[in-house]
Scaffold this active site. Structure first.
Site, PDB file in Angstrom:
ATOM      1  CD  GLU A   1      30.469  28.381  79.604  1.00 35.60           C
ATOM      2  OE1 GLU A   1      30.119  27.006  79.260  1.00 35.60           O
ATOM      3  OE2 GLU A   1      29.741  29.443  79.200  1.00 35.60           O
TER       4      GLU A   1
ATOM      5  CG  HIS B   1      26.234  28.944  82.708  1.00 32.01           C
ATOM      6  ND1 HIS B   1      24.999  28.204  82.263  1.00 32.01           N
ATOM      7  CD2 HIS B   1      26.941  29.080  81.713  1.00 32.01           C
ATOM      8  CE1 HIS B   1      25.532  28.065  80.880  1.00 32.01           C
ATOM      9  NE2 HIS B   1      26.662  28.672  80.461  1.00 32.01           N
TER      10      HIS B   1
ATOM     11  NE  ARG C   1      17.487  27.567  75.580  1.00 33.18           N
ATOM     12  CZ  ARG C   1      16.899  26.736  75.753  1.00 33.18           C
ATOM     13  NH1 ARG C   1      15.502  26.635  76.389  1.00 33.18           N
ATOM     14  NH2 ARG C   1      17.691  25.796  75.875  1.00 33.18           N
TER      15      ARG C   1
ATOM     16  CG  HIS D   1      27.333  33.311  78.162  1.00 30.34           C
ATOM     17  ND1 HIS D   1      27.203  32.876  79.508  1.00 30.34           N
ATOM     18  CD2 HIS D   1      27.387  31.917  77.609  1.00 30.34           C
ATOM     19  CE1 HIS D   1      26.858  31.553  79.566  1.00 30.34           C
ATOM     20  NE2 HIS D   1      27.080  31.185  78.629  1.00 30.34           N
TER      21      HIS D   1
END
Length: 306
Positions: free
Chosen positions: A111, A94, A189, A169
């Site tokens: 996050e 991200h 992605r 991740h």
């Protein structure tokens, strides 16, 4: 006679109905968290504070969280979810705020994950192995060997993991995670194990950081609760209560409570919302403190944007 929140001109705390997101890596059975999802498709995520989540308590019943933005002081800053991977999630990255805004998005995506369930051997990938470069990542995607470049971290129930923007991740199967993140669904992605889904290589390779601060975060005992994580975008605390226990809980910032176990009444002058496992009660910012009362042994987390 005690006045209600509406009569006082403030928005009372309210519970949101989860919104279920279908994902190829998800599950059909989300019990014991949810008896039904409203679909026979695979569900990977239950969004607890998504903009499309619908209020199901109080005077605001039927409204979406997005439609309440003005009353709540703007877009709700945290997207809180439960994740139910039945297979490996794609390898992702991200952007941070600056990178996202350069691409025309409102914000990036940092996050954290709190492990609620974990089978033996469960693991997540957090970052790249030492010495791996972006060029190495690009080559491994083409060769189908990207998993070999990732730092895989074993996880157990109660672990908190920080995932800052730029961290490559992935999440393995055999876990249920509570994810707290910036309100953003911007995901690049990089690798999907041969599944026929779109990749975002150009965007993703640009925002990769080979060194980040991602990893496990040790809990800290506080006065009456456990601090799970404290970062720029969110603070997450866990509260554990006994039967019929009552306490005052402050909430310094915009945030919500998420039920993990048992039922808890969230009480403000003239109003009450019931907090149950797998759902969120949003605490509007004008309530600096609320009363919580547990019917039986109960646990919940407080997620706040500082």
């Amino acid at each position: 006679m005690m006045m209600t929140s509406e009569e006082l001109g403030v928005v009372a705390p309210f519970r949101l109905k989860p919104w279920f997101s279908e994902r190829v890596w998800g599950r059909r059975d989300l019990r014991p968290w949810y008896e039904e999802t409203g679909t026979t498709e695979l569900v990977g995520e239950a969004w607890l504070t998504g903009p499309q989540c619908i209020v199901e308590t109080g005077d605001l019943e039927g409204r979406t969280l997005a439609s309440l933005a003005k009353e709540l002081g703007g877009e709700f800053p945290l997207l809180v979810k439960l994740l139910f991977p039945n297979e490996k999630l794609s390898v992702q990255v991200h952007p941070d705020d600056a990178q996202a805004q350069a691409a025309g998005e409102a914000r990036g995506k940092t996050e954290c994950w709190y492990v609620l369930e974990a089978e033996k051997g469960a693991a997540v990938a957090l970052g790249l192995k030492d010495g791996v470069t972006t060029k190495d990542v690009e080559g491994s995607i083409a060769a189908g060997t990207m998993e070999d470049l990732l730092q895989w971290v074993p996880v157990s129930v109660g672990d908190m993991l920080f995932v800052d923007a730029g961290t490559v991740h992935a999440i393995g199967p055999g876990v249920v995670l509570l994810e707290t993140q910036q309100t953003s669904d911007i995901t690049y992605r990089l690798y999907d194990y041969g599944r026929p889904r779109e990749l975002h290589l150009e965007q993703g390779l640009k925002v990769i950081k080979t060194k980040t601060t991602a990893g496990k975060v040790a809990p800290r005992a506080m006065d009456g609760f456990t601090r799970l994580i404290e970062q720029k975008y969110f603070i997450v605390d866990r509260f554990d209560m006994g039967k019929m226990e009552e306490r005052r809980v402050s909430i310094a910032g915009r945030g919500c409570f998420v039920g993990l176990k048992g039922k808890v009444a969230v009480i403000t002058p003239g109003d009450e919302a019931e907090l149950v496992p797998g759902q969120a009660v949003v605490i509007p910012p004008e309530h600096g403190e609320v009363i919580v009362e547990a019917e039986s042994d109960a646990s919940f987390v407080r997620c706040v944007a500082p």
